[in-house]
Scaffold this motif. Structure first.
Motif, PDB file in Angstrom:
ATOM      1  N   VAL A   1      78.122  26.660  55.230  1.00  0.00           N
ATOM      2  CA  VAL A   1      77.829  27.829  56.072  1.00  0.00           C
ATOM      3  C   VAL A   1      77.345  28.988  55.213  1.00  0.00           C
ATOM      4  O   VAL A   1      76.428  29.728  55.600  1.00  0.00           O
ATOM      5  N   MET A   2      77.938  29.146  54.053  1.00  0.00           N
ATOM      6  CA  MET A   2      77.504  30.234  53.179  1.00  0.00           C
ATOM      7  C   MET A   2      76.089  29.996  52.667  1.00  0.00           C
ATOM      8  O   MET A   2      75.331  30.954  52.473  1.00  0.00           O
ATOM      9  N   HIS A   3      75.707  28.738  52.465  1.00  0.00           N
ATOM     10  CA  HIS A   3      74.309  28.459  52.136  1.00  0.00           C
ATOM     11  C   HIS A   3      73.384  28.960  53.240  1.00  0.00           C
ATOM     12  O   HIS A   3      72.311  29.511  52.965  1.00  0.00           O
ATOM     13  N   LEU A   4      73.770  28.772  54.494  1.00  0.00           N
ATOM     14  CA  LEU A   4      72.947  29.239  55.612  1.00  0.00           C
ATOM     15  C   LEU A   4      72.713  30.746  55.553  1.00  0.00           C
ATOM     16  O   LEU A   4      71.721  31.253  56.064  1.00  0.00           O
ATOM     17  N   MET A   5      73.641  31.447  54.932  1.00  0.00           N
ATOM     18  CA  MET A   5      73.536  32.904  54.820  1.00  0.00           C
ATOM     19  C   MET A   5      72.787  33.336  53.558  1.00  0.00           C
ATOM     20  O   MET A   5      72.721  34.514  53.245  1.00  0.00           O
ATOM     21  N   GLY A   6      72.237  32.366  52.824  1.00  0.00           N
ATOM     22  CA  GLY A   6      71.493  32.698  51.616  1.00  0.00           C
ATOM     23  C   GLY A   6      72.346  32.789  50.380  1.00  0.00           C
ATOM     24  O   GLY A   6      71.930  33.363  49.363  1.00  0.00           O
ATOM     25  N   ILE A   7      73.547  32.223  50.437  1.00  0.00           N
ATOM     26  CA  ILE A   7      74.484  32.265  49.311  1.00  0.00           C
ATOM     27  C   ILE A   7      74.452  30.926  48.583  1.00  0.00           C
ATOM     28  O   ILE A   7      74.447  29.885  49.220  1.00  0.00           O
ATOM     29  N   ALA A   8      74.426  30.939  47.259  1.00  0.00           N
ATOM     30  CA  ALA A   8      74.426  32.090  46.370  1.00  0.00           C
ATOM     31  C   ALA A   8      72.979  32.491  46.066  1.00  0.00           C
ATOM     32  O   ALA A   8      72.139  31.625  45.800  1.00  0.00           O
ATOM     33  N   PRO A   9      72.671  33.795  46.087  1.00  0.00           N
ATOM     34  CA  PRO A   9      71.300  34.257  45.894  1.00  0.00           C
ATOM     35  C   PRO A   9      70.829  34.110  44.455  1.00  0.00           C
ATOM     36  O   PRO A   9      71.630  34.185  43.514  1.00  0.00           O
ATOM     37  N   ALA A  10      69.543  33.913  44.289  1.00  0.00           N
ATOM     38  CA  ALA A  10      68.964  33.716  42.956  1.00  0.00           C
ATOM     39  C   ALA A  10      69.167  34.926  42.054  1.00  0.00           C
ATOM     40  O   ALA A  10      69.152  34.799  40.821  1.00  0.00           O
ATOM     41  N   CYS A  11      69.369  36.109  42.655  1.00  0.00           N
ATOM     42  CA  CYS A  11      69.558  37.317  41.853  1.00  0.00           C
ATOM     43  C   CYS A  11      70.970  37.445  41.303  1.00  0.00           C
ATOM     44  O   CYS A  11      71.278  38.396  40.573  1.00  0.00           O
ATOM     45  N   GLY A  12      71.854  36.516  41.640  1.00  0.00           N
ATOM     46  CA  GLY A  12      73.189  36.521  41.064  1.00  0.00           C
ATOM     47  C   GLY A  12      73.135  36.246  39.568  1.00  0.00           C
ATOM     48  O   GLY A  12      72.167  35.683  39.050  1.00  0.00           O
ATOM     49  N   SER A  13      74.198  36.589  38.874  1.00  0.00           N
ATOM     50  CA  SER A  13      74.200  36.488  37.414  1.00  0.00           C
ATOM     51  C   SER A  13      74.266  35.059  36.894  1.00  0.00           C
ATOM     52  O   SER A  13      73.806  34.778  35.784  1.00  0.00           O
TER      53      SER A  13
END
Length: 312
Positions: free
Chosen positions: A214-226
């Motif tokens: 479900v978190m993938h559906l929300m765009g998690i984890a974003p590429a801008c994360g560390s």
């Protein structure tokens, strides 16, 4: 070990301004023939009227045409699993839950009988995700403000080792995550563990898998994360969004964004943060939609099994 990589459905690249206001007109579900089931319990093949407005997560129990019906939509198994997952999230965030679609106070779970056999669906491989997204949208489910979690209860041979799949924006578009309840992984010679929690106080493999997808559906984890690669974090095997999370250890040791530097309360400017998701309850200030939501919610790809004859 059962792996949980994520597939992103292809989507047209675009940029647009999308309102995050709650509400929006609810689509009228198309009439779907009610399958014959050996139960006297009430069930629904459509999305019933919502108890609350706002962006929310809807659950679906899906079977192939020749599947074994375990009545997970009406025997309390999916509801307990979903609630246990949300209880874990509330503890991890100290107060936030996913806003679930409910009907008359209970989790609204739709039953979906597919027109294809388990073998036909299994032949799609990762394309099963495109099929489920197509079915959700073509059957008239409201995708203007909802994400869909499909518990697919058909035999499925997963060569890649998937137990769950989800669309992952911005690399793909779609509103559907799929949990493969009867997947078998030949290279490990083992099935995905069919483990539902028996207690609202405990989260096991399925619960953490659902939340991960479900978190993938929300765009998690974003590429801008560390510490992010391909939608997964790389800095801790205990992180919920680690790419090879297998649920074999206690969820007591699972964490939501190790060091808070990738997808939750990370403080990275102009980078999506789960803490601001429009699907959370209570609704955060400055709530954010998933990346490319307008495409994910409106675009409907083709049926990947179209023009392929059903098996006898």
């Amino acid at each position: 070990m059962a792996f949980l990589p994520t597939v992103a459905a292809d989507g047209e690249d675009t940029s647009s301004s999308v309102s995050t206001g709650e509400g929006g007109e609810e689509a009228q579900a198309q009439a779907v023939p009610t399958p014959v089931r050996e139960t006297e319990s009430a069930y629904s093949t459509v999305d019933r009227p919502d108890d609350v407005s706002g962006y929310q997560v809807h659950f679906v129990y899906a079977l192939p045409s020749d599947g074994q019906d375990d009545y997970l939509d009406i025997n309390g198994r999916i509801e307990m699993s979903a609630n246990a997952m949300n209880d874990w999230l509330e503890r991890a965030t100290e107060g936030s839950r996913l806003r679930y679609d409910t009907y008359q106070g209970a989790l609204d779970i739709s039953y979906m009988q597919l027109d294809y056999t388990a073998n036909e669906i299994s032949s799609l491989g990762t394309g099963v995700l495109a099929l489920m997204d197509f079915e959700i949208k073509s059957r008239g489910f409201d995708t203007s403000n909802k994400l869909y979690v499909v518990y697919y209860d058909g035999q499925f041979v997963s060569q890649e080792g998937y137990c769950g799949l989800a669309n992952y924006p911005p690399d793909g578009a779609g509103v559907t995550a799929v949990l493969l309840l009867r997947a078998y992984i030949p290279r490990f010679d083992q099935p995905c563990p069919r483990q539902f929690t028996n207690s609202a106080d405990f989260t096991g493999f399925f619960e953490m898998t659902i939340l991960h997808e479900v978190m993938h559906l929300m765009g998690i984890a974003p590429a801008c994360g560390s510490n992010v690669s391909g939608g997964h974090v790389t800095d801790s095997e205990q992180d919920l969004m680690y790419g090879q999370y297998d649920g074999s250890y206690s969820p007591l040791y699972t964490v939501l964004d190790h060091n808070n530097d990738d997808y939750y309360l990370h403080g990275i400017p102009s980078c999506p943060d789960f803490a601001n998701s429009v699907f959370l309850d209570p609704l955060p200030d400055n709530a954010e939609l998933p990346p490319r939501w307008e495409i994910s919610s409106q675009h409907s790809g083709p049926n990947p099994l179209e023009n392929q004859p059903n098996e006898d």
